[in-house]
Design an enzyme around this catalytic site. Structure first.
Site, PDB file in Angstrom:
ATOM      1  CE  LYS A  77      -3.853  -2.097   2.535  1.00 11.20           C
ATOM      2  NZ  LYS A  77      -4.870  -2.001   1.479  1.00 11.20           N
ATOM      3  NE  ARG A  84     -10.791  -8.935  -3.987  1.00 11.01           N
ATOM      4  CZ  ARG A  84     -10.990  -7.867  -4.745  1.00 11.01           C
ATOM      5  NH1 ARG A  84     -11.200  -7.990  -6.048  1.00 11.01           N
ATOM      6  NH2 ARG A  84     -10.970  -6.656  -4.213  1.00 11.01           N
TER       7      ARG A  84
END
Length: 477
Positions: free
Chosen positions: A258, A331
């Site tokens: 990130k 996910r």
């Protein structure tokens, strides 16, 4: 917090809380309560206002409700009073309940008051204890009606939410996957649900390849937490609900590290925490349903062992997954959680919940969660449950035209579209791929509502969103 109901304040000495509906600001008629008289020019019950008065041995706090009340605003109002007026409260407090209050209103008020005891300063050397946490504290409910059952339920709701505020707000060097699995074990023993933990070797043997790929770069062993609650007198007709929560205790993004926002990534397990809290509350309330819940807990860290972009990994379902972005890791653990739940437990209803995408925040801001389901009954029940308690949801589509966003040339499916648009939808389509076309599945993307800014702390912090929502949804079924 303990409560009991009284019909009169005769002989009471302490703090008295008086909820007041808004009156006409220019009214010449003052507010009367016992020997007290308050001019409407000073206080007239406007929402988010309060007035403090002292007379004889009592402190009176008049609390403005506004013209209309709803569950969330009531809860917030009384959390504010509990937190910001605690020096005026003491261990003898009476709450005067208006005749217009419903059981839901009483529930909101009492749970809000207990939430007001939460202090974000977990590691501060000096902390002032809240009077409500004193073992001698009893809240007197002044009413002609007996609200003991409602009050006890409100306390259980708040206790579950307080646990989850702690879990999400504690730092990642404290809340590791093992910390969460230990929490689940201890809570299961205390509240009456069974817990099974699959560590690294057990998860590898089970074939939880997508889940294990995410945790490869961390020195903290991943923990696949399975919880089962079975009510007394369960039979073949007892409804069976499945829950799956994302338990990423910290998310660096992996090798797709990130570039911003990493500071708050301890909250990436807020979906899993909501499931933990819901399991505590469901068992505490002894709801007459069977619930199986799975929280895959892992850290997405950067290391020589981390999984790579362009890797192809195997999932529990047997489907292969091309990794486009290692920061689309939530996910992956949810995919194995859903597949494991469906194959081994076959619940009638399934809800997964996760801080999954920034796209959901871009769509709804910080006001509601993104809801995905093709089942109209489930959609309606979830929205009704959320509206009733102030944890809102709103649907987004799962149209087949979005399926192309997860199609891969090299594998059965890819974990990220690579597009700067419709991110929440393509993530939901990815999860749908692993539901075996289950007829009553819903996905909740809570990225915008699980962690945020409000009046109760100077920095971003947990909201416990989902704990009450999931429980209310199951109650409504």
């Amino acid at each position: 917090m303990k409560t009991n109901t009284i019909q009169s304040l005769e002989g009471f000495s302490g703090t008295i809380l008086i909820p007041v509906y808004e009156t006409y600001v220019k009214s010449l008629v003052p507010i009367h309560f016992g020997e007290l008289e308050i001019s409407s020019k000073v206080f007239y019950g406007k929402k988010d206002t309060h007035y403090l008065a002292e007379k004889t041995e009592n402190t009176y706090i008049f609390i403005g409700l506004g013209k209309e009340i709803d569950y969330k605003s009531l809860k917030t109002t009384f959390r504010r009073i509990s937190m910001k007026q605690k020096e005026s409260l003491g261990i003898n407090v009476a709450l005067v309940l208006p005749e217009q209050f419903s059981e839901e209103s009483v529930e909101a008020v009492i749970s809000g008051m207990l939430l007001g005891t939460y202090d974000l300063g977990h590691y501060k050397k000096e902390k002032e204890a809240h009077p409500f946490l004193n073992t001698d504290f009893v809240l007197q409910l002044v009413s002609k009606n007996n609200y003991e059952t409602t009050a006890n339920k409100a306390i259980k709701i708040a206790n579950a939410q307080l646990e989850i505020l702690h879990l999400v707000d504690l730092p990642p060097n404290k809340v590791t996957p093992k910390y969460l699995s230990n929490w689940a074990n201890e809570t299961g023993k205390n509240f009456g649900f069974e817990v099974e933990i699959l560590g690294f070797e057990a998860s590898k043997k089970a074939g939880l390849g997508a889940f294990l790929s995410v945790g490869k770069g961390s020195e903290n062993e991943p923990q696949f937490v399975i919880m089962n609650y079975v009510p007394e007198n369960a039979n073949a007709k007892t409804k069976h609900i499945g829950l799956v929560g994302k338990g990423i205790t910290f998310d660096t993004g992996g090798l797709n590290i990130k570039t911003s926002g990493m500071l708050h990534m301890k909250c990436d397990m807020a979906g899993g925490a909501a499931v933990f809290g819901a399991m505590q509350l469901i068992a505490d309330l002894k709801l007459p349903v069977k619930v199986t819940a799975i929280v895959p807990c892992a850290e997405n860290s950067v290391d020589a062992k981390s999984f790579y972009p362009s890797d192809v990994i195997q999932s529990y379902s047997g489907h292969s997954i091309e990794i486009i972005d290692t920061d689309a890791e939530g996910r992956l653990v949810l995919a194995d959680g859903l597949s494991y739940l469906i194959k081994n437990f076959k619940p009638e209803y399934i809800v997964d919940i996760a801080t999954l995408t920034g796209s959901a925040v871009g769509t709804f801001g910080y006001e509601c969660c993104a809801l995905f389901t093709n089942n109209e009954v489930v959609s309606k029940k979830l929205q009704e449950s959320g509206d009733a308690i102030g944890e809102r949801l709103w649907p987004l589509p799962l149209w087949d035209c979005y399926k192309q966003d997860i199609e891969s040339d090299i594998a059965d499916v890819k974990n990220y579209s690579g597009k700067p648009v419709a991110g929440a939808i393509s993530a939901a389509k990815f999860l749908e791929y692993f539901t075996e076309e289950h007829k009553a599945w819903a996905h909740l993307d809570i990225a915008g509502v699980a962690f945020g800014d409000d009046e109760f702390a100077k920095s971003k912090h947990a909201t416990a969103y989902g704990v009450h929502l999931l429980t209310k949804f199951i109650e409504n079924l």
